[in-house]
Design an enzyme around this catalytic site. Structure first.
Site, PDB file in Angstrom:
ATOM      1  N   LYS A  40      -7.004  11.764   8.175  1.00 58.55           N
ATOM      2  CA  LYS A  40      -8.163  12.435   8.793  1.00 58.55           C
ATOM      3  C   LYS A  40      -7.704  13.291   9.976  1.00 58.55           C
ATOM      4  O   LYS A  40      -8.179  14.413  10.168  1.00 58.55           O
ATOM      5  CB  LYS A  40      -9.199  11.389   9.245  1.00 58.55           C
ATOM      6  CG  LYS A  40      -9.896  10.728   8.058  1.00 58.55           C
ATOM      7  CD  LYS A  40     -10.681   9.478   8.425  1.00 58.55           C
ATOM      8  CE  LYS A  40     -11.205   8.808   7.145  1.00 58.55           C
ATOM      9  NZ  LYS A  40     -11.901   7.538   7.374  1.00 58.55           N
ATOM     10  N   GLN A  84     -13.453   3.457  12.253  1.00 57.59           N
ATOM     11  CA  GLN A  84     -12.825   3.105  10.980  1.00 57.59           C
ATOM     12  C   GLN A  84     -13.110   1.641  10.635  1.00 57.59           C
ATOM     13  O   GLN A  84     -12.862   0.745  11.430  1.00 57.59           O
ATOM     14  CB  GLN A  84     -11.308   3.358  11.076  1.00 57.59           C
ATOM     15  CG  GLN A  84     -10.571   3.151   9.774  1.00 57.59           C
ATOM     16  CD  GLN A  84     -10.955   4.157   8.693  1.00 57.59           C
ATOM     17  OE1 GLN A  84     -11.070   5.353   8.958  1.00 57.59           O
ATOM     18  NE2 GLN A  84     -11.184   3.689   7.483  1.00 57.59           N
ATOM     19  N   ASP A 107     -20.024   9.785   9.701  1.00 48.30           N
ATOM     20  CA  ASP A 107     -19.931   8.963   8.487  1.00 48.30           C
ATOM     21  C   ASP A 107     -21.300   8.795   7.812  1.00 48.30           C
ATOM     22  O   ASP A 107     -21.378   8.337   6.685  1.00 48.30           O
ATOM     23  CB  ASP A 107     -19.390   7.560   8.846  1.00 48.30           C
ATOM     24  CG  ASP A 107     -17.906   7.439   8.550  1.00 48.30           C
ATOM     25  OD1 ASP A 107     -17.404   8.210   7.709  1.00 48.30           O
ATOM     26  OD2 ASP A 107     -17.258   6.567   9.158  1.00 48.30           O
TER      27      ASP A 107
END
Ligand code: NAP
Length: 292
Positions: A40, A84, A107
């Protein structure tokens, strides 16, 4: 497809008065999470997105992590916050996701954005399901009126994928570990999305001939005999395994799916690549909403 998504992002980034900012919170040293985060960060650098990785220790408490998120929420140059997953067991993951400001929730996991998804309002969509829809659109696989079978009902893949397919006017069936006659239900799918997390679990029996199959699963195989069984002794795969010591496989039996499906997404190199591309797109979307 990844390059096309990046090509869409570049002029939008250039038009902003400052680079979009993405903060990634990576707790502890989970090897898979470290790889995902480094990919990422690399993608951000490639696009000129400012990124910052915060690395609290494995022993972090819910309170400490809430403070990290609160600080990121308050920083004007940060447009997107990604925590994460998975988090260590002592941390209340739901509280952490709830603490991320919905307008920085790249997200799309905040309940506000889940509501936006369900009701078809604008807002960040979870990256993996958004990538699945891009993939189906890109390859002109019709969704309207088709039967889409989604195996898996997680909050991050199965449920949002089913909701997005519904918005595309597919008729959607969601399956899970308690579904009876799973193979029979799967065979009804013109589109089959597998998000189970079990290596090569869905065999030819689960695939209707001519179906479009999306394999979301990422499973690391470290046992040579298991790999040989999955790939029917295919020499190239065994050689790759011997070089690397492990290989990734999806949830679909790779030999059967290649024989039966009209179209399928490979593992690796399929949905995972698009997940990162959609994260970049979500970051640009969030920056635009905040800056324009
Ligand atoms: P998850 O939270 O573990 O959910 C798995 C789902 O599969 C659950 O709903 C579970 O049912 C169902 N399931 C498990 N065994 C089953 C069986 N034998 N028959 C039918 N259903 C079964 O997993 P996830 O987070 O959704 O991830 C799924 C896979 O996708 C994993 O391999 C993950 O690594 C991968 N993934 C890939 C990406 C990417 O970017 N490529 C992104 C996210 C996830 P119950 O609900 O009944 O337990």
């Amino acid at each position: 497809m990844r390059d096309a998504i990046y090509a869409e992002c570049r002029p939008r980034i250039a038009a902003l008065r400052r680079p979009p900012g993405l903060a990634v919170v990576l707790v502890g040293h989970n090897p898979a999470s470290e790889i995902y985060v480094s990919n990422k960060v690399k993608a951000s650098a490639e696009l000129g997105i400012y990124s910052e990785t915060l690395t609290p220790p494995e022993s972090v408490t819910t309170g400490e992590l809430l403070a990290v998120v609160a600080e990121l929420n308050s920083r004007p140059e940060i447009d997107g916050i990604l925590v994460q997953m998975p988090l260590p067991p002592q941390v209340d993951s739901k509280r952490i996701l709830l603490a991320v400001s919905p307008d920085k929730d790249v997200d799309g996991f905040h309940p506000c954005n889940v509501g936006n998804l369900v009701t078809g309002r604008p807002g960040p969509r979870p990256c993996t399901p958004a990538g699945i829809i891009r993939l189906l659109r890109h390859y002109e696989i019709p969704m309207a009126g088709r039967h889409a079978v989604v195996v898996g009902r997680s909050d991050i893949v199965g449920k949002p994928a089913a909701m997005l397919l519904l918005h595309e006017n597919a008729t959607v069936t969601i399956c899970h570990s308690k579904t009876r006659d799973l193979a029979e239900v799967c065979r009804q799918g013109d589109i089959l999305v597998a998000a189970v997390g079990r290596p090569a679990a869905l065999t030819g029996d689960f695939i209707s001939p001519g179906a479009a199959v999306i394999d979301v699963g990422v499973n690391r195989i470290t046992d040579r005999a298991e790999l040989a069984r999955i790939f029917r002794g295919l020499k190239e795969k065994l050689a790759a395994f011997d070089r690397k010591g492990s290989l990734l496989v999806g949830d679909l039996d790779p030999v059967d799916v290649a024989e039966k499906a009209a179209a399928y997404s490979p593992v690796p190199g399929g949905v995972g690549v698009l997940t990162i591309a959609m994260l970049m797109m979500n970051t640009v979307d969030c920056a635009e909403r905040r800056l324009c």
